[in-house]
Design an enzyme around this catalytic site. Structure first.
Site, PDB file in Angstrom:
ATOM      1  N   GLY A 117       0.705  -1.166  -0.196  1.00 14.71           N
ATOM      2  CA  GLY A 117       0.135  -0.085   0.020  1.00 14.71           C
ATOM      3  C   GLY A 117       0.900   1.249  -0.014  1.00 14.71           C
ATOM      4  N   GLY A 119       3.448   1.696  -2.217  1.00 16.99           N
ATOM      5  CA  GLY A 119       4.452   1.604  -3.262  1.00 16.99           C
ATOM      6  C   GLY A 119       5.643   1.004  -3.015  1.00 16.99           C
ATOM      7  N   SER A 121       6.940  -1.682  -3.737  1.00 17.43           N
ATOM      8  CA  SER A 121       7.766  -2.391  -4.815  1.00 17.43           C
ATOM      9  C   SER A 121       8.328  -1.269  -6.004  1.00 17.43           C
ATOM     10  CB  SER A 121       6.826  -3.333  -5.520  1.00 17.43           C
ATOM     11  OG  SER A 121       5.616  -2.812  -5.820  1.00 17.43           O
ATOM     12  N   ALA A 122       7.316  -0.312  -6.369  1.00 22.68           N
ATOM     13  CA  ALA A 122       7.493   0.665  -7.212  1.00 22.68           C
ATOM     14  C   ALA A 122       8.985   1.419  -6.597  1.00 22.68           C
ATOM     15  CB  ALA A 122       6.364   1.438  -7.384  1.00 22.68           C
ATOM     16  N   ALA A 123       8.895   1.901  -5.593  1.00 21.18           N
ATOM     17  CA  ALA A 123       9.854   2.692  -4.995  1.00 21.18           C
ATOM     18  C   ALA A 123      11.364   1.871  -5.014  1.00 21.18           C
ATOM     19  CB  ALA A 123       9.742   2.963  -3.647  1.00 21.18           C
ATOM     20  N   ASP A 164       1.951   3.643  -9.782  1.00 22.81           N
ATOM     21  CA  ASP A 164       2.877   3.556  -8.584  1.00 22.81           C
ATOM     22  C   ASP A 164       4.204   3.856  -9.090  1.00 22.81           C
ATOM     23  OD1 ASP A 164       1.020   2.405  -7.125  1.00 22.81           O
ATOM     24  OD2 ASP A 164       1.715   0.751  -6.627  1.00 22.81           O
TER      25      ASP A 164
HETATM   26  O1  PMV Z   1      -0.744  -1.863  -3.146  1.00 24.27           O
HETATM   27  P1  PMV Z   1       0.073  -0.874  -4.241  1.00 24.27           P
HETATM   28  O2  PMV Z   1       0.849   0.120  -3.253  1.00 24.27           O
HETATM   29  O3  PMV Z   1       1.124  -1.800  -4.870  1.00 24.27           O
HETATM   30  O4  PMV Z   1      -0.864  -0.273  -5.310  1.00 24.27           O
HETATM   31  C1  PMV Z   1      -1.596  -0.924  -6.156  1.00 24.27           C
HETATM   32  C2  PMV Z   1      -2.564  -0.060  -7.126  1.00 24.27           C
HETATM   33  C3  PMV Z   1      -3.502  -0.787  -7.919  1.00 24.27           C
HETATM   34  O5  PMV Z   1      -4.302   0.317  -8.399  1.00 24.27           O
HETATM   35  C4  PMV Z   1      -4.361  -1.688  -7.044  1.00 24.27           C
HETATM   36  C5  PMV Z   1      -2.883  -1.796  -8.953  1.00 24.27           C
HETATM   37  C6  PMV Z   1      -2.320  -0.630  -9.955  1.00 24.27           C
HETATM   38  O6  PMV Z   1      -1.463  -1.283 -10.922  1.00 24.27           O
HETATM   39  O7  PMV Z   1      -2.640   0.426 -10.179  1.00 24.27           O
END
Ligand code: PMV
Length: 329
Positions: A117, A119, A121-123, A164
């Site tokens: 929640g 981010g 993984s993206a970070a 993300d």
């Molecule tokens: O849970 P997180 O932080 O990886 O966020 C995912 C966000 C989604 O909208 C559920 C998926 C996406 O690819 O946008």
């Protein structure tokens, strides 16, 4: 009993280390329309103060190893290990980096808690892309870093919307929308930063599974979902105006409504709902789950240090972690 010969195990290979590449990626909070964004609806996200850092070292040999020193929600790193490996392989392939004749060590650290929640993984993907660029003198622009991080996100999300990695790469407050294969990102401005609290359920969720669940239900109940999606589209557009006019009461109200829509598509959970109620009951102007849901974080709008502290304290008193940060920095 016979003696065990440890001599071969004790032999240490000389590890010739060259330069050290460094990179960072921002943690993020989705303020409006996670999940809906996967289907081309607009969403709003902001970077948060915490970051992930990556260091890349080159050695003689072959292969790549990750040393993960990020702070974590218990169990997150073990749970994501296979996806992290897949993500790194995807990024290396995309960057054309050959690990057959060159070995690399990637070390992750920073103050962003590795959790669902925020981010995480993206970070880490943005940080890794930047660190390889630095290490190998590739001179990646932010756009290129974002492309690589998007590729890496596929290892974690399957079909990521790209929000993300975009927030992790560029930082700031962003309006984000996918149109076919292209992605529209517009920077938004707040007249001044606003304090928020993020409350951590401590539950690790699998984004891939939660996203797939929405797809399945959407296909099963197209009419009901079309109505929910229409409301989500309108809500994000209203929220953008409210943020830009700095009408925080209205923004809070829109966050509450967004949480309801996320409940309707069944991505919230009892723990998330409880933390959302707790934040509202302690004066937050609005609160919602953030990210994929089914665990991970909530975000509460708490302008002013006193309100921020009151909400954070209430969350901590219940035994959950609270992160005090701000949006629009
Ligand atoms: O849970 P997180 O932080 O990886 O966020 C995912 C966000 C989604 O909208 C559920 C998926 C996406 O690819 O946008």
């Amino acid at each position: 009993m016979h003696a065990v010969d440890f001599s071969s195990r004790l032999r240490v290979e000389p590890r010739q280390c060259y330069i050290l590449g460094k990179g960072t990626g921002f943690g993020k909070v989705i303020l409006f329309n996670e999940h809906f964004v996967v289907y081309g609806l607009p969403a709003i996200a902001s970077a948060v103060g915490a970051k992930t850092t990556a260091l890349v070292e080159r050695h003689l040999g072959s292969g790549v190893e990750i040393i993960d020193n990020r702070p974590e929600t218990k169990g997150y790193k073990a749970e994501k290990l296979a996806q992290q490996k897949e993500s790194l392989d995807l990024m290396l392939k995309f960057m054309n980096i050959d690990t057959r004749n060159q070995a690399y060590t990637v070390t992750l650290a920073g103050d962003l808690i590795a959790a669902s929640g925020v981010g995480a993984s993206a970070a880490s993907c943005a940080a890794i892309a930047r660190a390889f660029s630095d290490e190998l003198g590739l001179n990646y622009s932010d756009d290129r870093v974002n492309e690589v991080a998007y590729e890496g996100e596929k290892g974690y999300h399957g079909t990521p919307s790209g929000i993300d990695n975009t927030a992790a790469t560029f930082g700031g407050l962003i309006w984000y929308k996918r149109e076919g294969t292209s992605q529209i990102m517009e920077r938004m401005k707040l007249s001044r930063p606003v304090d928020i609290v993020m409350g951590n359920t401590g539950i690790v969720a699998d984004t891939k599974v939660v996203v797939a669940g929405v797809r399945e239900r959407k296909e099963r109940e197209p009419e009901r979902y079309a109505e929910i999606f229409k409301n989500a589209d309108r809500l994000a557009r209203d929220a953008r105006r409210q943020l830009e006019m700095f009408s925080l009461e209205e923004v809070g109200n829109s966050m509450d409504q967004n949480h309801e829509l996320l409940q309707q598509i069944e991505v919230s959970s009892p723990e998330l709902d409880m933390l959302v109620d707790l934040a509202r009951n302690n004066g937050a102007l609005g609160a919602k789950m953030t990210g994929a849901g089914k665990g991970g974080y909530i975000v509460a709008l708490t302008p002013g240090r006193d309100l921020q502290e009151r909400v954070a304290h209430a969350i901590e008193k219940k035994g959950f972690q609270a992160m005090r940060t701000s949006i629009g920095v």
